[in-house]
Design a protein around this motif. Structure first.
Motif, short mmCIF file in Angstrom:
data_model
loop_
_atom_site.label_atom_id
_atom_site.label_comp_id
_atom_site.label_asym_id
_atom_site.label_seq_id
_atom_site.Cartn_x
_atom_site.Cartn_y
_atom_site.Cartn_z
N VAL A 68 -5.15 18.46 39.80
CA VAL A 68 -3.57 17.98 40.18
C VAL A 68 -2.78 18.90 39.27
N VAL A 69 -2.78 18.79 37.97
CA VAL A 69 -2.14 19.66 37.13
C VAL A 69 -2.07 21.12 37.39
N GLU A 70 -3.35 21.66 37.82
CA GLU A 70 -3.28 23.05 38.18
C GLU A 70 -2.51 23.26 39.53
N LEU A 71 -2.50 22.36 40.50
CA LEU A 71 -1.90 22.43 41.72
C LEU A 71 -0.23 22.42 41.39
N ILE A 72 0.14 21.44 40.79
CA ILE A 72 1.44 21.01 40.53
C ILE A 72 2.02 22.43 39.56
N SER A 73 1.45 22.78 38.70
CA SER A 73 1.73 23.79 37.88
C SER A 73 2.00 25.19 38.65
N SER A 74 1.06 25.34 39.43
CA SER A 74 1.24 26.51 40.33
C SER A 74 2.37 26.48 41.30
N ALA A 75 2.74 25.19 41.53
CA ALA A 75 3.95 25.21 42.49
C ALA A 75 5.23 25.45 42.11
N ILE A 76 5.25 24.91 40.62
CA ILE A 76 6.23 25.10 39.63
C ILE A 76 6.44 26.88 39.52
N GLY A 77 5.40 27.48 39.36
CA GLY A 77 5.62 28.96 39.33
C GLY A 77 6.14 29.58 40.54
N ASP A 78 5.61 29.05 41.71
CA ASP A 78 6.01 29.39 42.92
C ASP A 78 7.64 29.41 43.09
N LEU A 79 7.81 28.22 42.91
CA LEU A 79 9.41 27.79 42.65
C LEU A 79 10.18 28.82 41.76
N VAL A 80 9.75 29.15 40.76
CA VAL A 80 10.49 30.07 39.79
C VAL A 80 10.47 31.44 40.46
N GLN A 81 9.38 31.77 40.93
CA GLN A 81 9.21 33.11 41.74
C GLN A 81 10.17 33.21 42.91
N GLY A 82 10.37 32.37 43.51
CA GLY A 82 11.12 32.27 44.69
C GLY A 82 12.55 32.39 44.54
N ILE A 83 12.98 31.43 43.52
CA ILE A 83 14.25 31.36 43.00
C ILE A 83 14.86 32.68 42.19
N TYR A 84 13.75 33.26 41.71
CA TYR A 84 14.21 34.61 40.84
C TYR A 84 14.35 35.43 41.74
N TYR A 85 13.45 35.88 43.09
CA TYR A 85 13.75 36.66 44.00
C TYR A 85 15.09 36.46 44.70
N SER A 120 1.74 19.33 46.69
CA SER A 120 1.99 17.89 46.23
C SER A 120 1.02 17.09 47.25
N CYS A 121 1.11 17.50 48.59
CA CYS A 121 0.16 16.58 49.49
C CYS A 121 -1.03 16.87 49.17
N GLN A 122 -1.45 18.12 49.00
CA GLN A 122 -2.68 18.47 48.72
C GLN A 122 -3.41 17.60 47.31
N ALA A 123 -2.44 17.60 46.50
CA ALA A 123 -2.69 16.85 45.15
C ALA A 123 -2.94 15.38 45.43
N ALA A 124 -1.89 14.71 46.54
CA ALA A 124 -2.36 13.46 46.78
C ALA A 124 -3.78 12.98 47.35
N MET A 125 -4.18 14.04 48.06
CA MET A 125 -5.48 13.84 48.65
C MET A 125 -6.43 13.97 47.47
N GLU A 126 -6.24 14.74 46.59
CA GLU A 126 -7.37 15.10 45.48
C GLU A 126 -7.39 13.81 44.52
N LEU A 127 -6.10 13.13 44.34
CA LEU A 127 -6.15 11.70 43.56
C LEU A 127 -6.71 10.91 44.30
N ALA A 128 -6.79 10.76 45.68
CA ALA A 128 -7.53 9.83 46.45
C ALA A 128 -8.91 10.23 46.90
N LYS A 129 -9.38 11.46 45.91
CA LYS A 129 -10.73 11.81 46.18
C LYS A 129 -11.20 12.21 47.88
N HIS A 130 -10.35 12.82 48.37
CA HIS A 130 -10.68 13.05 49.59
C HIS A 130 -11.43 14.68 49.60
N SER A 131 -12.11 14.93 50.65
CA SER A 131 -12.90 16.26 50.72
C SER A 131 -11.85 17.37 50.63
#
Length: 258
Positions: A68-85, A120-131
């Motif tokens: 989950v930390v990896e997913l949300i951290s990468s999302a923050i990186g995506d946001l920064v990249q998008g706004i920088y552009y 975040s949607c993907q991370a929510a499923m990870e927290l719920a231990k879905h496949s």
């Protein structure tokens, strides 16, 4: 928990909204207000956004889930990249519009608007231990739902009936990008310049006189109808991803959002 993750996502989103409120001091005019007030406002925007982001990261670590930390951290990186552009393009002098097609527009919108919700949607499923398959479906739902929402917002100035003045719109919005794609880059730039009543204007797209003519030109072309079709397509793909989940009140609520 999933609720904590939702709060973290909202904190990150709010932090970036606050950061977007920073004013470019170099573009200010005397009528905009005292310079010291603007400088103070910028400092507060930076500090407030950083405070929210720091709290979000602290709460994220407390979830104790490295995926989950990896997913949300990468999302923050995506946001920064998008706004920088976005900022790097808007600061270029004599830049009328971006020379991009709809595929590039989608990539940019994913970074700046869709990545956080999708991951975040993907991370929510990870927290719920879905496949992994269910996690991917959640990602697809978040991605396509947010893309559909962005397209819907871009379309409003072209489809909303209003007796008031022309609604402001971006020349890099989806209908305008699609219009440029159908028309051709050179013809699009010529259309922008030709529609400006003030021939000596150095930046035609920022003149109030040009927006109404350009809005009508885009409406008359294929850009608006293509954007509507694209909006519906992303909405259908979001609903298709939801179909992989068992029927429930939660699924029905998510479908209503689309």
């Amino acid at each position: 928990s999933q609720r904590s993750l939702a709060e973290i996502t909202e904190l990150i989103h709010t932090a970036f909204l606050v950061h977007r409120g920073i004013v470019n001091i170099g573009e200010l005019k005397s009528c905009d207000g005292p310079l010291k007030d603007m400088q103070f406002g910028n400092k507060m925007a930076v500090l407030s956004g950083d405070f929210l982001l720091a709290n979000a990261c602290t709460s994220l670590a407390q979830l104790q889930n490295t995926k989950v930390v990896e997913l949300i951290s990468s999302a923050i990186g995506d946001l920064v990249q998008g706004i920088y552009y976005e900022n790097s393009k808007s600061s270029e002098e004599n830049c009328l519009t971006d020379d991009i097609g709809i595929s590039t527009w989608k990539e940019q919108v994913f970074l700046s608007h869709s990545a956080l919700l999708a991951k975040s949607c993907q991370a929510a499923m990870e927290l719920a231990k879905h496949s992994a398959e269910i996690q991917d479906m959640a990602f697809q739902y978040g991605k396509h739902m947010s893309m559909s929402h962005k397209l819907h917002l871009d379309l409003q100035p072209f489809v909303k009936e209003s007796s008031s003045d022309t609604m402001a719109f971006s020349l890099n919005s989806a209908p305008a990008v699609l219009h440029q794609e159908f028309l051709g880059r050179e013809a699009w730039i010529k259309q922008i310049r030709d529609n400006c009543a003030h021939r000596h204007c150095r930046n035609p797209p920022r003149c109030a006189c040009v927006f109404r003519q350009l809005q009508e030109a885009i409406k008359a072309g294929k850009g608006v109808t293509s954007a509507i079709d694209l909006c519906r397509s992303h909405g259908k793909r979001a609903l298709a991803a939801l179909e992989r989940f068992p029927p429930s009140k939660a699924r029905a609520t998510l479908a209503n959002i689309v």
